[in-house]
Write a protein that holds these residues in place. Structure first.
Motif, PDB file in Angstrom:
ATOM      1  N   GLU A 117       0.827  -1.207   0.000  1.00 17.70           N
ATOM      2  CA  GLU A 117       0.000   0.000   0.000  1.00 17.70           C
ATOM      3  C   GLU A 117       0.859   1.253   0.000  1.00 17.70           C
ATOM      4  O   GLU A 117       0.551   2.219  -0.716  1.00 17.70           O
ATOM      5  CB  GLU A 117      -0.930  -0.016   1.209  1.00 17.70           C
ATOM      6  CG  GLU A 117      -2.142   0.879   1.085  1.00 17.70           C
ATOM      7  CD  GLU A 117      -3.053   0.494  -0.065  1.00 17.70           C
ATOM      8  OE1 GLU A 117      -3.657   1.417  -0.672  1.00 17.70           O
ATOM      9  OE2 GLU A 117      -3.159  -0.708  -0.378  1.00 17.70           O
ATOM     10  N   CYS A 118       1.930   1.246   0.781  1.00 17.48           N
ATOM     11  CA  CYS A 118       2.820   2.411   0.784  1.00 17.48           C
ATOM     12  C   CYS A 118       3.422   2.633  -0.594  1.00 17.48           C
ATOM     13  O   CYS A 118       3.537   3.780  -1.063  1.00 17.48           O
ATOM     14  CB  CYS A 118       3.914   2.229   1.829  1.00 17.48           C
ATOM     15  SG  CYS A 118       3.332   2.384   3.534  1.00 17.48           S
ATOM     16  N   GLY A 119       3.795   1.555  -1.247  1.00 17.26           N
ATOM     17  CA  GLY A 119       4.329   1.674  -2.593  1.00 17.26           C
ATOM     18  C   GLY A 119       3.321   2.278  -3.553  1.00 17.26           C
ATOM     19  O   GLY A 119       3.661   3.144  -4.371  1.00 17.26           O
ATOM     20  N   GLN A 120       2.069   1.854  -3.453  1.00 15.50           N
ATOM     21  CA  GLN A 120       1.014   2.381  -4.325  1.00 15.50           C
ATOM     22  C   GLN A 120       0.736   3.854  -4.027  1.00 15.50           C
ATOM     23  O   GLN A 120       0.521   4.655  -4.947  1.00 15.50           O
ATOM     24  CB  GLN A 120      -0.267   1.568  -4.139  1.00 15.50           C
ATOM     25  CG  GLN A 120      -0.214   0.162  -4.691  1.00 15.50           C
ATOM     26  CD  GLN A 120      -0.418   0.140  -6.200  1.00 15.50           C
ATOM     27  OE1 GLN A 120      -0.706   1.160  -6.817  1.00 15.50           O
ATOM     28  NE2 GLN A 120      -0.251  -1.023  -6.788  1.00 15.50           N
ATOM     29  N   LEU A 121       0.722   4.219  -2.761  1.00 12.86           N
ATOM     30  CA  LEU A 121       0.441   5.612  -2.393  1.00 12.86           C
ATOM     31  C   LEU A 121       1.486   6.557  -2.967  1.00 12.86           C
ATOM     32  O   LEU A 121       1.164   7.658  -3.436  1.00 12.86           O
ATOM     33  CB  LEU A 121       0.392   5.744  -0.865  1.00 12.86           C
ATOM     34  CG  LEU A 121      -0.826   5.125  -0.167  1.00 12.86           C
ATOM     35  CD1 LEU A 121      -0.596   5.079   1.346  1.00 12.86           C
ATOM     36  CD2 LEU A 121      -2.096   5.897  -0.482  1.00 12.86           C
ATOM     37  N   VAL A 122       2.745   6.130  -2.927  1.00 12.91           N
ATOM     38  CA  VAL A 122       3.822   6.977  -3.444  1.00 12.91           C
ATOM     39  C   VAL A 122       3.853   6.953  -4.968  1.00 12.91           C
ATOM     40  O   VAL A 122       3.933   8.007  -5.626  1.00 12.91           O
ATOM     41  CB  VAL A 122       5.179   6.537  -2.866  1.00 12.91           C
ATOM     42  CG1 VAL A 122       6.324   7.304  -3.529  1.00 12.91           C
ATOM     43  CG2 VAL A 122       5.206   6.749  -1.358  1.00 12.91           C
ATOM     44  N   ALA A 123       3.763   5.761  -5.557  1.00 18.95           N
ATOM     45  CA  ALA A 123       3.856   5.639  -7.011  1.00 18.95           C
ATOM     46  C   ALA A 123       2.734   6.387  -7.724  1.00 18.95           C
ATOM     47  O   ALA A 123       2.928   6.962  -8.800  1.00 18.95           O
ATOM     48  CB  ALA A 123       3.837   4.160  -7.410  1.00 18.95           C
ATOM     49  N   SER A 124       1.552   6.399  -7.119  1.00 19.86           N
ATOM     50  CA  SER A 124       0.400   7.056  -7.744  1.00 19.86           C
ATOM     51  C   SER A 124       0.344   8.547  -7.434  1.00 19.86           C
ATOM     52  O   SER A 124      -0.484   9.269  -8.008  1.00 19.86           O
ATOM     53  CB  SER A 124      -0.893   6.403  -7.260  1.00 19.86           C
ATOM     54  OG  SER A 124      -1.027   6.542  -5.851  1.00 19.86           O
ATOM     55  N   GLY A 125       1.204   9.013  -6.528  1.00 20.95           N
ATOM     56  CA  GLY A 125       1.197  10.416  -6.162  1.00 20.95           C
ATOM     57  C   GLY A 125       0.051  10.818  -5.259  1.00 20.95           C
ATOM     58  O   GLY A 125      -0.208  12.013  -5.069  1.00 20.95           O
TER      59      GLY A 125
END
Length: 248
Positions: A117-125
């Protein structure tokens, strides 16, 4: 002419809809097994719960509870300190009860979900990387060994009803499971950090406030994309994004 009660939409999203008609709540769940868990958990819980009027999956009909919700996320709670302490005492009663037969998420599952989830939050901005990184560090404290207790699993303050200083009932048991006591206490006080001392005064057991804060971060990080995708606003004042910002 007789007064006909209106149909009120309490919650409506892709997974679940709750309607109120007079003093009856109708819950329709896309996953019928969740209403089975809810019925079983309410039968086991040693705290007041709504009366089950009937259950025919995927629909569960419940009688309304007296009183009002303890509060709402993003809004100041007008409930007394004694009411919050009573909520803490009710949570302690639940946690002291025999375990339900079904387990909750393991530490490894939570850690994997948090990483993804942290990866998605950062990657998606969706969120700034520094905000995610800091709260990911804070959340680590929640991912330690714990002795499982009977947890409600979604103990939002809107699920706890009070009349004056007394608890009249606890709603929405579909996430009940074996879990970490600190998690229930964190969800109850999410966005209302100023009420934590009242809750712990009623809970009357040793807990680690740093672990509760860790669960605030962990739960918020896991929930933000889901909330945004189901018609909720985690950026509203006092809600999940502000909870994360408070850890900076």
């Amino acid at each position: 002419m007789a007064v006909v009660p209106e149909v009120e939409v309490v919650v409506a999203h892709k997974e679940r809809t709750t309607l109120r008609v007079g003093d009856v709540f109708l819950k329709v769940d896309a996953h019928p097994g969740r209403t089975d868990v809810e019925v079983a958990a309410m039968a086991l819980a040693p705290v007041p719960t709504p009366e089950i009027l009937w259950h025919k999956p995927p629909v569960l009909a419940l009688a309304a509870l007296p009183g009002t919700a303890l509060g709402r996320l993003g809004e100041p709670s007008t409930a007394s300190s004694a009411a919050w302490a009573a909520a803490g005492a009710a949570v302690r009663t639940l946690h002291d009860a025999p375990l339900p037969p079904w387990p909750g998420r393991s530490r490894d599952e939570l850690a994997s979900q948090l990483d993804a989830e942290c990866g998605q939050l950062v990657a998606s901005g969706i969120l700034p990387s520094d905000l995610v990184t800091r709260n990911r560090q804070v959340a680590e404290a929640a991912l330690r060994p714990w002795t499982p207790v009977f947890t409600h699993g979604d103990l939002q303050l809107t699920h706890v009803f009070v009349d004056g200083d007394e608890i009249t009932g606890v709603l929405d048991w579909s996430e009940a499971c074996q879990g970490d006591a600190h998690f229930d206490l964190a969800i109850l006080t999410l966005g209302h950090e100023e009420r934590l001392d009242d809750v712990l005064a009623g809970y009357r057991a040793d807990v680690d406030p740093d672990v509760i804060r860790a669960w605030w971060s962990l739960r918020s990080l896991l929930a933000i994309r889901w909330l945004a995708g189901h018609g909720f606003d985690p950026w509203a004042p006092g809600c999940e994004v502000d909870v994360l910002k408070a850890r900076l």
